[in-house]
Design an enzyme around this catalytic site. Structure first.
Site, PDB file in Angstrom:
ATOM      1  N   ASN A  45       0.869  -1.171   0.000  1.00 27.43           N
ATOM      2  CA  ASN A  45       0.000   0.000   0.000  1.00 27.43           C
ATOM      3  C   ASN A  45       0.911   1.228   0.000  1.00 27.43           C
ATOM      4  O   ASN A  45       1.401   1.656   1.044  1.00 27.43           O
ATOM      5  CB  ASN A  45      -0.878  -0.061   1.261  1.00 27.43           C
ATOM      6  CG  ASN A  45      -1.794   1.129   1.390  1.00 27.43           C
ATOM      7  OD1 ASN A  45      -1.731   2.077   0.606  1.00 27.43           O
ATOM      8  ND2 ASN A  45      -2.661   1.087   2.387  1.00 27.43           N
ATOM      9  N   ARG A  84      -2.731  -1.958  -3.289  1.00 20.83           N
ATOM     10  CA  ARG A  84      -3.820  -1.004  -3.160  1.00 20.83           C
ATOM     11  C   ARG A  84      -3.557   0.082  -4.203  1.00 20.83           C
ATOM     12  O   ARG A  84      -2.495   0.702  -4.198  1.00 20.83           O
ATOM     13  CB  ARG A  84      -3.818  -0.382  -1.772  1.00 20.83           C
ATOM     14  CG  ARG A  84      -4.844   0.729  -1.678  1.00 20.83           C
ATOM     15  CD  ARG A  84      -4.717   1.490  -0.397  1.00 20.83           C
ATOM     16  NE  ARG A  84      -5.655   2.598  -0.413  1.00 20.83           N
ATOM     17  CZ  ARG A  84      -5.395   3.773   0.153  1.00 20.83           C
ATOM     18  NH1 ARG A  84      -4.236   3.989   0.745  1.00 20.83           N
ATOM     19  NH2 ARG A  84      -6.293   4.720   0.118  1.00 20.83           N
ATOM     20  N   HIS A  87     -12.106   4.744  -0.205  1.00 19.86           N
ATOM     21  CA  HIS A  87     -12.259   3.802   0.916  1.00 19.86           C
ATOM     22  C   HIS A  87     -13.127   2.605   0.518  1.00 19.86           C
ATOM     23  O   HIS A  87     -13.718   1.946   1.368  1.00 19.86           O
ATOM     24  CB  HIS A  87     -12.958   4.466   2.135  1.00 19.86           C
ATOM     25  CG  HIS A  87     -12.137   5.469   2.873  1.00 19.86           C
ATOM     26  ND1 HIS A  87     -12.714   6.570   3.482  1.00 19.86           N
ATOM     27  CD2 HIS A  87     -10.809   5.545   3.126  1.00 19.86           C
ATOM     28  CE1 HIS A  87     -11.776   7.280   4.079  1.00 19.86           C
ATOM     29  NE2 HIS A  87     -10.612   6.677   3.877  1.00 19.86           N
ATOM     30  N   ARG A 125      -9.098  17.673   6.551  1.00 14.12           N
ATOM     31  CA  ARG A 125      -9.843  18.090   5.352  1.00 14.12           C
ATOM     32  C   ARG A 125     -11.207  18.644   5.734  1.00 14.12           C
ATOM     33  O   ARG A 125     -11.858  18.129   6.644  1.00 14.12           O
ATOM     34  CB  ARG A 125     -10.052  16.909   4.402  1.00 14.12           C
ATOM     35  CG  ARG A 125      -8.782  16.303   3.866  1.00 14.12           C
ATOM     36  CD  ARG A 125      -9.130  15.267   2.792  1.00 14.12           C
ATOM     37  NE  ARG A 125      -8.004  14.419   2.510  1.00 14.12           N
ATOM     38  CZ  ARG A 125      -8.013  13.087   2.618  1.00 14.12           C
ATOM     39  NH1 ARG A 125      -9.108  12.455   2.979  1.00 14.12           N
ATOM     40  NH2 ARG A 125      -6.937  12.397   2.347  1.00 14.12           N
ATOM     41  N   GLU A 152      -8.262  -3.486   5.543  1.00 16.87           N
ATOM     42  CA  GLU A 152      -8.138  -3.337   4.091  1.00 16.87           C
ATOM     43  C   GLU A 152      -7.077  -4.276   3.519  1.00 16.87           C
ATOM     44  O   GLU A 152      -7.245  -4.832   2.446  1.00 16.87           O
ATOM     45  CB  GLU A 152      -7.792  -1.879   3.749  1.00 16.87           C
ATOM     46  CG  GLU A 152      -8.984  -0.962   3.941  1.00 16.87           C
ATOM     47  CD  GLU A 152      -8.611   0.503   3.943  1.00 16.87           C
ATOM     48  OE1 GLU A 152      -8.050   0.961   4.962  1.00 16.87           O
ATOM     49  OE2 GLU A 152      -8.867   1.183   2.942  1.00 16.87           O
TER      50      GLU A 152
END
Ligand code: ADP
Length: 392
Positions: A7, A88, A177, A238, A379
């Site tokens: 990843n 990923r 996601h 964010r 994940e």
């Protein structure tokens, strides 16, 4: 038989090595501060923590160092012992709606959509290409963050901008996601005893980045992140949803250029923008001391989630369950309590405050019409399993 999951981020590579079928984690680690004066590689193997500080010129060198270290430790003689490598990949554009075996054509398409994820796709590709070049027989699989959301209907993914921006620049909602939303949805369906293709859920991935997805009959029908991960929920740094005119107004008032605005919206806003902190644990500590800004940040964070739950309930119709995941979703008792407050009256989701403090899987009251679950995400494991499915 082992599968390696990579990843790659803009200056880091997370990795995990899995034993196929038992899905035990053989080794897990992180290569950090790539292309900085002092790089860092840390891994856990056989209960031991191994760390090295060294200069890592670029991502390609990071992967070379990883291979050498795994060999040195006797974890893996060489990468050609692997039955597959799962990557990923952040952006699959409109090309990919499921995990995909990597070949030249796939590499070309990932390159093509790189402009939509300039910090991520190029570094994902470095890992893919370096392994493809040196180990011609290793099968590699790309698992896309955007793939699960390719089932969104046009009404959910087209922005009300001139349509040609979609046709010419591919401006649309992609959502992110996806691997996590999909993974926890499948797990939740199992816990609920509902077929994963029939389950209706609102999944809340609440970490540093945060997003919510509406899942109907096992498919993503709407999600809060958009063209980029900036849209939607309030996040660590964010802003999430804001009036787009604020950008125009601020840049005119303060004479800010595009890069400065980008920096404000992505790195200086969200929880951090409001209270100076982006770590929910620290925010909770300040809330306990009645800090005004921390409390405000927490309230805004939770209110935005509640608003999306309402909206997505309307989109889905009959919701089976709300699912919390991600660092905050899995661990913050306070956030879950605040998000679920009064949801009983509005939509029939009633939290059991006692179960909530225990971080149980089911945190809804027995008579709650909509169940509420806490499901830890994984994940990397999902990428490993998807990779295995394809390479075997
Ligand atoms: P990332 O998006 O970086 O993968 P994570 O999913 O690891 O993020 O989530 C990180 C967030 O989870 C941080 O805000 C952290 O404070 C929060 N978190 C982790 N543990 C707890 C806890 N016990 N209570 C509250 N928040 C927590």
């Amino acid at each position: 038989m082992k599968i390696l999951v990579l990843n790659a981020g803009s200056s880091s590579i997370k990795f995990q090595l899995f034993q196929v079928k038992s899905w035990d984690v053989v080794c897990i680690g992180l290569i950090e501060q790539i292309a900085q004066e002092q790089g860092h590689i840390a891994l856990k193997y056989n209960g031991k923590d191994i760390e090295k500080v060294l200069t890592i010129k670029d991502h390609a060198e990071g992967i070379r160092i990883l291979q050498e270290l795994l060999s040195e430790l006797g974890v893996l003689k060489d990468f050609d012992e692997l039955i597959g490598v799962g990557h990923r990949v952040v952006h699959g554009g409109e090309y990919f709606s499921e995990p995909t075996l990597i070949n030249k054509d796939v590499i070309g398409k990932i390159k093509e959509v790189s402009s939509l994820a300039p910090l991520h796709n190029p570094v994902n590709l470095i890992g893919i290409e370096i392994i493809a070049k040196k180990y011609k027989n290793i099968k590699q699989v790309a698992v896309f963050d955007t793939a699960f959301h390719q089932s969104l209907p046009k009404s959910a993914y087209i922005y009300a901008l001139p349509y040609k921006f979609y046709e010419d620049q591919q401006i649309r909602r992609y959502g992110f996601h996806g691997t996590s939303h999909h993974y926890v949805a499948k797990k939740a369906a199992k816990y609920l005893g509902i077929d994963k293709k029939k389950v209706n859920l609102i999944t809340l991935h609440l970490g540093n980045g945060a997003s919510v997805t509406a899942i109907k009959s096992g498919k993503s029908i709407d999600t809060s992140m958009g063209l980029t991960p900036l849209e939607g929920l309030v996040m660590g740094t964010r802003s999430g949803d804001i009036d787009p005119a604020i950008i125009l107004y601020l840049s005119k008032c303060l004479n800010l250029n595009i890069d400065e605005m980008d920096d404000i919206l992505n790195k200086k806003s969200g929880l951090k923008g409001i209270c100076g902190l982006n770590d929910m644990r620290e925010i909770e500590q300040k809330v306990a001391k009645k800090d005004f800004y921390a409390n405000l940040a927490l309230e805004i964070f939770c209110y935005r989630i509640k608003k999306y739950i309402g909206a997505y309930t309307a989109s889905i119709g009959k919701v089976d369950a709300i699912v919390f995941t991600g660092g905050i979703g899995e661990h913050s008792v306070l956030v879950r309590e605040k998000v679920c407050k009064d949801l009983d009256e509005s939509i029939g989701a009633k939290i059991d405050l006692k179960e909530n403090t225990k971080n149980s899987i089911f945190i809804s009251a027995n008579d709650s019409k909509i169940k509420i679950l806490v499901v830890p995400t994984d994940e990397e494991l999902e990428i490993a399993k998807q990779t295995y499915k394809i390479v075997s």
